[in-house]
Structures are given as C-alpha cells and as structure tokens.
Design a protein around this motif. Sequence first.
Motif, PDB file in Angstrom:
ATOM      1  N   ASP A 108       0.805  -1.219   0.000  1.00  0.00           N
ATOM      2  CA  ASP A 108       0.000   0.000   0.000  1.00  0.00           C
ATOM      3  C   ASP A 108       0.841   1.274   0.000  1.00  0.00           C
ATOM      4  OD1 ASP A 108       1.013  -0.104   2.552  1.00  0.00           O
ATOM      5  OD2 ASP A 108      -0.927  -0.069   3.576  1.00  0.00           O
ATOM      6  N   ALA A 109       2.170   1.126   0.003  1.00  0.00           N
ATOM      7  CA  ALA A 109       3.037   2.308  -0.094  1.00  0.00           C
ATOM      8  C   ALA A 109       3.015   2.816  -1.533  1.00  0.00           C
ATOM      9  CB  ALA A 109       4.457   1.962   0.328  1.00  0.00           C
ATOM     10  N   ARG A 110       2.694   4.079  -1.722  1.00  0.00           N
ATOM     11  CA  ARG A 110       2.634   4.654  -3.070  1.00  0.00           C
ATOM     12  C   ARG A 110       3.929   5.413  -3.326  1.00  0.00           C
ATOM     13  NH1 ARG A 110      -2.644   7.919  -4.190  1.00  0.00           N
ATOM     14  NH2 ARG A 110      -1.984   7.482  -6.332  1.00  0.00           N
ATOM     15  N   THR A 111       4.607   5.053  -4.390  1.00  0.00           N
ATOM     16  CA  THR A 111       5.919   5.628  -4.655  1.00  0.00           C
ATOM     17  C   THR A 111       5.815   6.883  -5.510  1.00  0.00           C
ATOM     18  OG1 THR A 111       6.266   4.354  -6.683  1.00  0.00           O
ATOM     19  CG2 THR A 111       6.918   3.314  -4.598  1.00  0.00           C
ATOM     20  N   LEU A 112       6.902   7.619  -5.519  1.00  0.00           N
ATOM     21  CA  LEU A 112       6.996   8.813  -6.363  1.00  0.00           C
ATOM     22  C   LEU A 112       6.750   8.459  -7.823  1.00  0.00           C
ATOM     23  CD1 LEU A 112       7.779  11.821  -6.687  1.00  0.00           C
ATOM     24  CD2 LEU A 112      10.166  11.065  -6.886  1.00  0.00           C
ATOM     25  N   ALA A 113       7.293   7.328  -8.263  1.00  0.00           N
ATOM     26  CA  ALA A 113       7.104   6.919  -9.661  1.00  0.00           C
ATOM     27  C   ALA A 113       5.635   6.688  -9.971  1.00  0.00           C
ATOM     28  CB  ALA A 113       7.919   5.666  -9.946  1.00  0.00           C
ATOM     29  N   GLU A 114       4.917   6.016  -9.078  1.00  0.00           N
ATOM     30  CA  GLU A 114       3.491   5.782  -9.297  1.00  0.00           C
ATOM     31  C   GLU A 114       2.725   7.092  -9.385  1.00  0.00           C
ATOM     32  OE1 GLU A 114       1.996   1.878  -7.128  1.00  0.00           O
ATOM     33  OE2 GLU A 114       3.317   3.039  -5.826  1.00  0.00           O
ATOM     34  N   LEU A 115       3.015   8.000  -8.476  1.00  0.00           N
ATOM     35  CA  LEU A 115       2.272   9.257  -8.420  1.00  0.00           C
ATOM     36  C   LEU A 115       2.566  10.134  -9.636  1.00  0.00           C
ATOM     37  CD1 LEU A 115       2.826   9.845  -4.618  1.00  0.00           C
ATOM     38  CD2 LEU A 115       0.650   9.272  -5.715  1.00  0.00           C
ATOM     39  N   LEU A 116       3.814  10.145 -10.108  1.00  0.00           N
ATOM     40  CA  LEU A 116       4.134  10.940 -11.294  1.00  0.00           C
ATOM     41  C   LEU A 116       3.632  10.275 -12.564  1.00  0.00           C
ATOM     42  CD1 LEU A 116       7.729  12.325 -10.601  1.00  0.00           C
ATOM     43  CD2 LEU A 116       5.545  13.529 -10.503  1.00  0.00           C
ATOM     44  N   ARG A 117       3.627   8.957 -12.607  1.00  0.00           N
ATOM     45  CA  ARG A 117       3.090   8.276 -13.791  1.00  0.00           C
ATOM     46  C   ARG A 117       1.609   8.596 -13.948  1.00  0.00           C
ATOM     47  NH1 ARG A 117       3.882   1.874 -14.369  1.00  0.00           N
ATOM     48  NH2 ARG A 117       2.178   1.875 -12.851  1.00  0.00           N
ATOM     49  N   ASN A 118       0.903   8.724 -12.811  1.00  0.00           N
ATOM     50  CA  ASN A 118      -0.507   9.106 -12.874  1.00  0.00           C
ATOM     51  C   ASN A 118      -0.700  10.519 -13.406  1.00  0.00           C
ATOM     52  OD1 ASN A 118      -1.186   6.631 -11.801  1.00  0.00           O
ATOM     53  ND2 ASN A 118      -1.372   7.369  -9.696  1.00  0.00           N
ATOM     54  N   ARG A 119       0.364  11.328 -13.385  1.00  0.00           N
ATOM     55  CA  ARG A 119       0.302  12.700 -13.916  1.00  0.00           C
ATOM     56  C   ARG A 119       0.865  12.784 -15.325  1.00  0.00           C
ATOM     57  NH1 ARG A 119      -2.999  15.915 -11.141  1.00  0.00           N
ATOM     58  NH2 ARG A 119      -1.811  17.735 -11.817  1.00  0.00           N
ATOM     59  N   GLY A 120       1.066  11.646 -15.970  1.00  0.00           N
ATOM     60  CA  GLY A 120       1.506  11.650 -17.361  1.00  0.00           C
ATOM     61  C   GLY A 120       2.996  11.589 -17.576  1.00  0.00           C
ATOM     62  N   PHE A 121       3.767  11.336 -16.524  1.00  0.00           N
ATOM     63  CA  PHE A 121       5.214  11.217 -16.672  1.00  0.00           C
ATOM     64  C   PHE A 121       5.582   9.780 -17.033  1.00  0.00           C
ATOM     65  CE2 PHE A 121       5.195  15.238 -14.612  1.00  0.00           C
ATOM     66  CZ  PHE A 121       6.457  15.815 -14.773  1.00  0.00           C
ATOM     67  N   ASN A 122       6.507   9.618 -17.950  1.00  0.00           N
ATOM     68  CA  ASN A 122       7.147   8.327 -18.137  1.00  0.00           C
ATOM     69  C   ASN A 122       8.147   8.133 -16.998  1.00  0.00           C
ATOM     70  OD1 ASN A 122       5.774   7.743 -20.501  1.00  0.00           O
ATOM     71  ND2 ASN A 122       7.328   8.709 -21.789  1.00  0.00           N
ATOM     72  N   THR A 123       8.324   6.898 -16.559  1.00  0.00           N
ATOM     73  CA  THR A 123       9.157   6.648 -15.384  1.00  0.00           C
ATOM     74  C   THR A 123      10.172   5.552 -15.675  1.00  0.00           C
ATOM     75  OG1 THR A 123       7.476   5.113 -14.552  1.00  0.00           O
ATOM     76  CG2 THR A 123       7.385   7.374 -13.743  1.00  0.00           C
ATOM     77  N   GLY A 124      11.439   5.837 -15.401  1.00  0.00           N
ATOM     78  CA  GLY A 124      12.504   4.869 -15.615  1.00  0.00           C
ATOM     79  C   GLY A 124      13.517   4.925 -14.493  1.00  0.00           C
ATOM     80  N   ALA A 125      14.183   3.802 -14.269  1.00  0.00           N
ATOM     81  CA  ALA A 125      15.170   3.733 -13.185  1.00  0.00           C
ATOM     82  C   ALA A 125      16.257   2.743 -13.541  1.00  0.00           C
ATOM     83  CB  ALA A 125      14.501   3.325 -11.870  1.00  0.00           C
ATOM     84  N   ALA A 126      17.441   2.987 -13.003  1.00  0.00           N
ATOM     85  CA  ALA A 126      18.560   2.054 -13.116  1.00  0.00           C
ATOM     86  C   ALA A 126      19.293   2.079 -11.779  1.00  0.00           C
ATOM     87  CB  ALA A 126      19.494   2.436 -14.258  1.00  0.00           C
ATOM     88  N   VAL A 127      19.547   0.896 -11.202  1.00  0.00           N
ATOM     89  CA  VAL A 127      20.176   0.810  -9.884  1.00  0.00           C
ATOM     90  C   VAL A 127      21.386  -0.111  -9.956  1.00  0.00           C
ATOM     91  CG1 VAL A 127      17.982   1.238  -8.722  1.00  0.00           C
ATOM     92  CG2 VAL A 127      18.730  -1.123  -9.109  1.00  0.00           C
ATOM     93  N   SER A 128      22.270   0.040  -8.975  1.00  0.00           N
ATOM     94  CA  SER A 128      23.541  -0.686  -9.000  1.00  0.00           C
ATOM     95  C   SER A 128      23.647  -1.796  -7.973  1.00  0.00           C
ATOM     96  CB  SER A 128      24.701   0.297  -8.767  1.00  0.00           C
ATOM     97  OG  SER A 128      24.735   1.286  -9.756  1.00  0.00           O
ATOM     98  N   THR A 129      22.786  -1.819  -6.962  1.00  0.00           N
ATOM     99  CA  THR A 129      22.946  -2.768  -5.866  1.00  0.00           C
ATOM    100  C   THR A 129      21.854  -3.815  -5.863  1.00  0.00           C
ATOM    101  OG1 THR A 129      22.972  -3.007  -3.456  1.00  0.00           O
ATOM    102  CG2 THR A 129      21.755  -1.146  -4.337  1.00  0.00           C
ATOM    103  N   ILE A 130      22.206  -5.006  -5.412  1.00  0.00           N
ATOM    104  CA  ILE A 130      21.244  -6.094  -5.282  1.00  0.00           C
ATOM    105  C   ILE A 130      20.145  -5.749  -4.285  1.00  0.00           C
ATOM    106  CG2 ILE A 130      22.524  -7.252  -3.436  1.00  0.00           C
ATOM    107  CD1 ILE A 130      21.787  -9.912  -4.629  1.00  0.00           C
ATOM    108  N   LEU A 131      20.433  -4.828  -3.359  1.00  0.00           N
ATOM    109  CA  LEU A 131      19.456  -4.475  -2.328  1.00  0.00           C
ATOM    110  C   LEU A 131      18.224  -3.789  -2.895  1.00  0.00           C
ATOM    111  CD1 LEU A 131      21.922  -3.145   0.389  1.00  0.00           C
ATOM    112  CD2 LEU A 131      20.818  -5.383   0.306  1.00  0.00           C
TER     113      LEU A 131
END
Length: 706
Positions: free
Chosen positions: A117-140
């Motif tokens: 039920d935690a809503r992330t920044l990506a979810e909230l901005l995608r609802n406003r018409g933003f495309n959302t992408g991410a790249a991370v370096s750690t297994i965590l």
Amino acid sequence: MPAPRRRWQAILIIALFLVAVAAAAFTGWWYARESPPHQGPIVLISADNLAADQLASYGGAGLETPAIDALVSDSVVFDRAYAHSPLTLPSHASILSGQLPFEHGVRDDAGFAMKDDARTLAELLRNRGFNTGAAVSTILLRGESGVAQGFSFFDADIPEHLDGEAAATARDSAQTIEAAEQWMRTQDDQRFLLFVQVDDAAADEVIGRVVQELKDRDLYDDATIVLVGDHGAEQGSPSLADTLLHVPLIVKQPDREGAGRRVVSPVQHIDLLPTILDLVRAPIPSGIRGRSLRSILDDEDATIPDQPIYAESLSAYFRLGGHPVYGVTSGARRLIRGEREEIFDLQTGGVSLPLDTEDAIRLRAALDRLLAGRRIEKPSPIAPADEAAYAALGYLPDLRLVSAAPVAIEPAVQAKLIEMHRSAALLVAQKSFAPAIELLRSIARAHPELAVVHYQIGSLLLRTARYAEAADAFAEAARLQPDNADIPVALAMLWLRARDYEQAMSHAEAAVALANAHQPDARATAHTIAARVALARLDADAATRHAAAAHEADATLQLPQFVRGRLLYEDARYEEAAQALQEALAASRGSGRPLEDLHASLGDAFARLDRYSEAEMEYREELRAFPRSIRTYSSLAMLYRASNRDRDVEQVIEDLMDATPTPEGYSIAARLWTIVGERSRAEAVRADARARFRGDPSLALLELEP
C-alpha cells in the motif's frame, strides 16, 4: 426587513463573493505566473554511502567532484539534510515513498520489502503523465524490494557472480549509468522521471554524464535535478551518529532558479516526495509526514516549520538480539534511545547534554509519539539463492526474535560485536566456514546470552554436517528462547539430514506445538518440516495432514500437491506424479517463494519417464533456487551419466564441490566418481578433502578416510 434593504444586502453579499472569487483567481494566476509547474524532465540521483562531509561543497575534501561542483553552482544546496536510516534499502524506501521505515515496512536491508500500500513517487508521477525509468547498482534495490513500484522501466541487472567466484552484491556503476542514458534517449518529450542509484565513487560521473545528455538534447535548462545521499559511509553501523545520517541534498531547478542559495533549515528524506509532487503541481497524498520544500526553493526569505526528524538503526537488534536504536533530531539537538537515552548537541560535534533539559523532554515526547503502538515485524528468511550475496553484505541466517527482551549491551561493545559479526559473514561469503564458526563462537563466549548468535553457529555447523555440535548450539538457543518455533524447526531439519527420523519428527512436532501456542505466523513453516519428515518416513497420512495444515496457514504454499506427487512417485506411478508436481509448480508460480525439492522431484519423475531434456531443465531450475542442493547435483550427474555426457558429469561434480566446499560435499563428489567408474578421481577428491579439512570433525563422520 424592508424590501429595498434586503435587495441592497443581497447585492452587497454577491459583490463581496465576486470580489473574493476574483481575488482568489488573481492570486492563483499570479502564483502560477510567478512559479509555474515543473514540466520535466525530473532526474533523481541517489549516491550510496555518500556523506555530506565528503563533498567540497559541504566543506569536505574526500572526493574530487568537478561535475557536482558545477551542478552546485546552478542549484539550491541544503546544508542539513538527514536520512532516516544508516542502511541502503530503508533509506531508498523512504526517499521514494515519503514514509518513515515503520510506515513503509522496510526495517533492514535483508528480509524486508516495501508494503504493497506504499505509493511511490514513480506511481504518483506516472498518474500525472510522466514516463518513469530507473537504473540501480545494488542487489538491495532489486524489484523484489518493492522500490520498483511505478517504474515502467527498471534496470537492476546484477550479475550472479564477480570474477567467476564471489557472489555479486552490485554491478559496475558504469553499467547503471549506461542503462539510464539509453532509456533517457528513448524519451520523445521532456515529461519523464529518471531515478539512478550508484555508489559514492560514481556520483560525480553520473552527474556529469546525465547533465551532458540533457544539454545535448536541450533539456538541461528545463530539468529538475536532485542529488541526494542515502546515508553515510559506515554501512550497517548500530549508531545514529551524524556522519551516518547527514547527507548531501542538492536541487537544480528549471532555469537555475535559486542558484547559489544555501538552506540551513533541517530537512529529511521524506520531504523529497511531497516537494517533487508540489513542483509539478501534483496532489500530495494525505498522511504524508514530510513537508514540501517548494516555498524555500522559490523564496530565499521563506521558512519551513521545524519538524522532529526520525531515524532508526535495528542492526544490533536483528544481528545480535540487542537493543534497537531510535533517534529524533530537532534544531541542533538529537535524542538517541537505545540501551539507554542520550541527547547530543550537533553544533559542537556531538557533545553529550543533560537529559533533564527542556529540549530533552520535548524530544523524548516527540519520539514517544512517533513510536507509540509500533512493533518490529520479523524479517523474512533470505532466499537460498541469495545467501552468498547477503553474507557478503554482512548477513547470516537469522533467528526471528520472539517476545524476547533485548539484550543490554554497552553501545561501544555493541558496535564492536556488530563488526565481528560482519567479519564472520564475510568469511561465510568466502566459504571459509570453520573460521566463521570460530569467530561467532568467540562472540558467544563473551556474551552467552545472545540466542541469535548460538542459532547462527548451529546453522553453519549444520551446513558443514557437524550435526552433534549443531544440535548443541541450537539447544543453547532454545534454552534462551524456549518459545521460539524456529529452533525446533532447525533441529528437525538437522536430524532429517542426519537421517535420524525419530528425532526429526519429535522436534517437528515440538515446532508445531510452539507455533500453534506462541507463533501463529510460524505454523506454515512448522507444518512444512513435519510434512517433509513424514515423507522421509513414508508416513503418507501424516505427510498429507501436515501439508494440508501448512497450506491452511499459508495459501501460497502449494505443499499438498507436492506431497501428493512425492507419494505417487514412491508408488512408482511416475506419470501421475509428474502431473501432480506440475500442478504444484503452476500454482506456486508468482508467489515469490520457491518450494524446496519441487523442481528436483519433478526432474526425478521426468527421468523415470525417459524425458531427459525436461528432467535436466527441472534439475537446473532447482539449483538456481537452491544452489546447495547436494541431492540435485547427484541426480543431475546420474542423468548425464545415463546419457553418456561425460564432460557434463565432470562439470556437475566440480560445481557440487564449489557450491558445498565441505567434507560432506567432497564425500558425495567422491562417491559420484566411484559410481561412474572413476575410482582414481574419487581418491583424488578424498585426498584433497583430507588436506583441505584437516582436523574437521565431520571428516570421520562422513567416512572420508580410507
């Protein structure tokens, strides 16, 4: 009231209403004209282990950062930004959700994931018409952690191993930056959010390359760029020192708005989500504790109200059974509550202050309010496929604490024990089990009250087939935590591996009784081990009964179909067994919890049906999920032998010894060489084992001596 008077009164009310509406509209127009919404792109860059005092812009001299220095000249710099945890995953969960650790549910780097039920920044901005992408370096920060929620593109392609040997915990940040750049180039317009996570050494490079890419596409002037550290450099420390929580926060706005300004007000990770939402004029979800920093980004004379900033470190609690450490910061004061309470003056470098001052009383009350009604959830077990990687990060198999009072350990001693514990975990990652066991035993000798450590000693002894010693270690843990069902589960597994089925069932039944009485959430685990012991005893009724109870406790656990398939296999009804096991496999997909021995049992059924390619595939799947399954390596080697694939037989036996570099693993390898007719190679393995494990008690147990 006379009619003319009523008419004039109505006219006056209408006029005042119209004036108010016009004033509101004018104010809104003026505000929008003065501070239009940020249209994007928005780039959020997190630097792992980057403390504020490492950057020249914060008075440090630790890193050469020309790209960050250039960004600082175009940005607003927050001098006092704070993390809520000295750990990577909890910090990122707070950054991306705008919630504190006890709200989003991530209390440690291992065994936790963000709540659904935690809503992330990506979810909230995608609802406003933003495309959302991410790249991370750690297994965590893999998708399983929950931080991928809302990203349409999420690149976390971490290799399984580094240099062909050590388990990988991260990838080269250059690969992360390349993935981020490639995704950014696919964006047709500027309304996108890009999140990039790299280590501190790569922070300057990622800033330089992202800025250059934005400039090449004429997007830099319109871009909002946020650089933030997740925590300081001492990963896993049990303290809440300023060096661990004080992080850089640099915000570059469109057209360099506010460039060169320094903000001295204390701010925090959970302020980032409401701030970015406010900058794009998106609604901020209710219940968010963080504050939008937009007012002080827009106006150098603006201020924000002070808010106590929460932090926690549960490292000692989870690793040793020690006290959790909580903190709250306000102004220049930080109250820390662990084995005891202390208050510090941050302006003087952390000088301890009296606890009876108004500041101490105020901060104590604030911390009490934050923690009221909060409980620490148990971590989930680390998946067997991830055990080596998490050991390299300092994690060992945990004993889930049950209503046990934290062990009182002085903070300085606790910090030393955490470091020793981490060293033991690193030895396990290097497959140096005997030294790791001795290091943990030295902790247990100094602090025999640490049930978690006794349990972890038992787990490592079990891995090396030192059954009697493991039983003693588990028994000591049980003495300290007699109501904990995890311990008889471990003992049942121990005696099951040792093929003492009577003792195994006795401990399994004890685990079921404890789980029913004290740990309802452990019922599935207890009934699962009882079902496995019953299968080993060929007790169909007991296996079926316990499998049904396990499924009732956890509907995602497809144990009834698995048990049915195994029983059909024992009756030589291989076609029906394969069908039942395939049903179990299909039902378990998507649960995220692989069922041990399911793929291997299906592989056995396929092998009996001469469906060798399918059997091979199932054995390989089992080893992907359970890389220390000696029985699966043996089955695969026999399958290759039956197919006259001698080179593959050799490779599997080598893989077996690499995955389980113990006397037990070498013993099975020697037996396999003997079975395939390579007696000289079998003797070579035995000789290698005698030299490598000289003095190991399990050498005699496993009959490696000629």
